[in-house]
Scaffold this motif. Structure first.
Motif, PDB file in Angstrom:
ATOM      1  N   ALA A 181       0.871  -1.182   0.000  1.00  0.00           N
ATOM      2  CA  ALA A 181       0.000   0.000   0.000  1.00  0.00           C
ATOM      3  C   ALA A 181       0.904   1.226   0.000  1.00  0.00           C
ATOM      4  CB  ALA A 181      -0.871  -0.005   1.241  1.00  0.00           C
ATOM      5  N   VAL A 182       0.540   2.223  -0.775  1.00  0.00           N
ATOM      6  CA  VAL A 182       1.384   3.421  -0.884  1.00  0.00           C
ATOM      7  C   VAL A 182       0.517   4.678  -0.899  1.00  0.00           C
ATOM      8  CG1 VAL A 182       3.226   2.252  -2.169  1.00  0.00           C
ATOM      9  CG2 VAL A 182       1.339   3.322  -3.422  1.00  0.00           C
ATOM     10  N   GLY A 183       1.183   5.808  -0.705  1.00  0.00           N
ATOM     11  CA  GLY A 183       0.553   7.100  -0.930  1.00  0.00           C
ATOM     12  C   GLY A 183       0.925   7.584  -2.320  1.00  0.00           C
TER      13      GLY A 183
ATOM     14  N   LEU B 235       2.874   9.002   9.081  1.00  0.00           N
ATOM     15  CA  LEU B 235       2.857   9.473   7.697  1.00  0.00           C
ATOM     16  C   LEU B 235       3.780  10.695   7.594  1.00  0.00           C
ATOM     17  CD1 LEU B 235      -0.957   9.010   7.093  1.00  0.00           C
ATOM     18  CD2 LEU B 235       0.886   7.585   6.193  1.00  0.00           C
ATOM     19  N   GLU B 236       3.979  11.185   6.380  1.00  0.00           N
ATOM     20  CA  GLU B 236       4.976  12.221   6.142  1.00  0.00           C
ATOM     21  C   GLU B 236       4.396  13.617   6.388  1.00  0.00           C
ATOM     22  OE1 GLU B 236       4.060   9.762   3.869  1.00  0.00           O
ATOM     23  OE2 GLU B 236       5.653   8.528   4.752  1.00  0.00           O
TER      24      GLU B 236
ATOM     25  N   ALA C 174      -3.296   4.075  -1.701  1.00  0.00           N
ATOM     26  CA  ALA C 174      -4.329   4.114  -0.662  1.00  0.00           C
ATOM     27  C   ALA C 174      -4.830   5.532  -0.408  1.00  0.00           C
ATOM     28  CB  ALA C 174      -3.776   3.527   0.628  1.00  0.00           C
ATOM     29  N   ASN C 175      -4.013   6.526  -0.716  1.00  0.00           N
ATOM     30  CA  ASN C 175      -4.353   7.918  -0.365  1.00  0.00           C
ATOM     31  C   ASN C 175      -3.440   8.863  -1.140  1.00  0.00           C
ATOM     32  OD1 ASN C 175      -2.388   6.580   1.739  1.00  0.00           O
ATOM     33  ND2 ASN C 175      -1.869   8.758   1.737  1.00  0.00           N
TER      34      ASN C 175
ATOM     35  N   THR D 128       9.862   5.617   3.107  1.00  0.00           N
ATOM     36  CA  THR D 128      10.059   6.384   4.339  1.00  0.00           C
ATOM     37  C   THR D 128      10.069   5.436   5.536  1.00  0.00           C
ATOM     38  OG1 THR D 128       7.685   6.789   4.487  1.00  0.00           O
ATOM     39  CG2 THR D 128       9.027   8.488   3.418  1.00  0.00           C
TER      40      THR D 128
ATOM     41  N   VAL E  65       4.900   6.967  -2.294  1.00  0.00           N
ATOM     42  CA  VAL E  65       5.574   6.877  -1.002  1.00  0.00           C
ATOM     43  C   VAL E  65       5.007   5.683  -0.233  1.00  0.00           C
ATOM     44  CG1 VAL E  65       3.996   8.643  -0.032  1.00  0.00           C
ATOM     45  CG2 VAL E  65       6.113   8.072   1.178  1.00  0.00           C
ATOM     46  N   GLY E  66       5.911   4.891   0.298  1.00  0.00           N
ATOM     47  CA  GLY E  66       5.508   3.756   1.114  1.00  0.00           C
ATOM     48  C   GLY E  66       6.542   3.536   2.200  1.00  0.00           C
ATOM     49  N   MET E  67       6.312   2.540   3.046  1.00  0.00           N
ATOM     50  CA  MET E  67       7.214   2.350   4.193  1.00  0.00           C
ATOM     51  C   MET E  67       7.901   0.993   4.209  1.00  0.00           C
ATOM     52  SD  MET E  67       4.779   3.897   7.174  1.00  0.00           S
ATOM     53  CE  MET E  67       3.963   5.496   6.973  1.00  0.00           C
TER      54      MET E  67
HETATM   55  N1  HPA Z   1       2.902   7.383   3.193  1.00  0.00           N
HETATM   56  C1  HPA Z   1       3.670   6.302   3.461  1.00  0.00           C
HETATM   57  N2  HPA Z   1       3.215   5.058   3.373  1.00  0.00           N
HETATM   58  C2  HPA Z   1       1.943   4.881   2.998  1.00  0.00           C
HETATM   59  C3  HPA Z   1       1.092   5.962   2.705  1.00  0.00           C
HETATM   60  C4  HPA Z   1       1.606   7.284   2.806  1.00  0.00           C
HETATM   61  O1  HPA Z   1       0.917   8.289   2.566  1.00  0.00           O
HETATM   62  N3  HPA Z   1      -0.114   5.441   2.380  1.00  0.00           N
HETATM   63  C5  HPA Z   1       0.019   4.081   2.459  1.00  0.00           C
HETATM   64  N4  HPA Z   1       1.257   3.745   2.829  1.00  0.00           N
END
Ligand code: HPA
Length: 245
Positions: free
Chosen positions: A86-88, A166-167, A208-209, A161, A183-185
């Protein structure tokens, strides 16, 4: 022997339509993986599934034992890994619900055990990481998406990150200037460890967002979950095609 593994991330703790045959507890020189390796049949193929954040989902990104996860997969004979994440979304075409197969990485994480090559070495090893993802696997994932008619964005730089927060908007603005699309973690050190272990590895990311500062207001977990549910349903269709095709 099962050759392909799917690492599931947030929103994919369990694989839909996966008929479980057995679970394997694997111990590695780096400790215990996030969860048992789950062996099963996925659309006619033998697949190993590993829940990156544990099952239930309790391990935050910076606490995942990436070395144990990749080491366990290598130990049991896995050759190819599809990592779901999942990422932003940062780039304009990376809105919530979008599926994408990134082609580059910038690592902003820190303090993670990030290499197999540090202790008891006969010689110092530097893997080539110019192209961090396996191109054949990437193309196969993109081809599967195309065959299903589900849009999937080809390429983009994944910025990893540290989390778990979140950032800030400024961090995302910097990442955008750096060229990050997503961006993801969890993308690192997972991808580098896969390369070090000699595993073919590609990532399927589900947006995801919108990343911090890309739209007004706070990023809520409820929004993330709703978008993920939609994206993961699409991804399940793509993975079905990928596995059976
Ligand atoms: N930032 C980092 N990781 C994420 C995000 C995000 O906005 N959404 C889902 N994983």
């Amino acid at each position: 022997m099962t050759r392909i593994a799917i690492i599931g991330g947030t929103g994919l703790t369990r694989l839909p339509d996966f008929s479980i045959v057995r679970r394997a507890v694997v111990s590695t020189p780096y400790g215990t993986p996030s969860a048992d390796l789950v062996y099963g049949r996925f659309h006619g193929q033998d697949v190993v599934f590993l829940a990156r954040h544990g099952d239930p989902h309790t391990i935050p990104p910076h606490k995942v034992n990436y070395r144990a996860n990749l080491s366990a997969l290598k130990q049991v004979g896995i050759e190819r890994v599809v990592a779901v994440a999942a990422v932003g979304g940062i780039r304009a075409d990376m809105g919530p619900g979008v599926l994408t197969v990134p082609d580059q990485i910038i690592d902003y994480s820190y303090g993670r055990a990030h290499t197999f090559f540090e202790d008891g070495l006969e010689h110092v090893t530097h893997i080539d990481f110019t192209r961090p993802y396996n191109e054949t696997l990437r193309q196969k994932l993109l081809g599967a998406a195309q065959a299903t008619g589900i849009p999937m964005v080809d390429g983009g730089t994944y910025g990893c990150t540290q989390g778990p927060r979140l950032e800030t908007a400024a961090e995302i603005a910097r990442m955008e200037r750096d060229g990050c699309a997503l961006v993801g973690m969890t993308g690192m050190p997972e991808a580098a460890l896969a390369r070090e272990a000699g595993l073919d590895y590609a990532c399927c990311a589900v947006v995801a967002n919108w990343a911090a500062g890309k739209v007004e207001g706070e990023i809520t977990l409820a929004d993330i979950e709703a978008n993920l549910q939609r994206g993961m349903a699409d991804l399940a269709v793509v993975l079905k095609r990928f596995i059976s095709g």
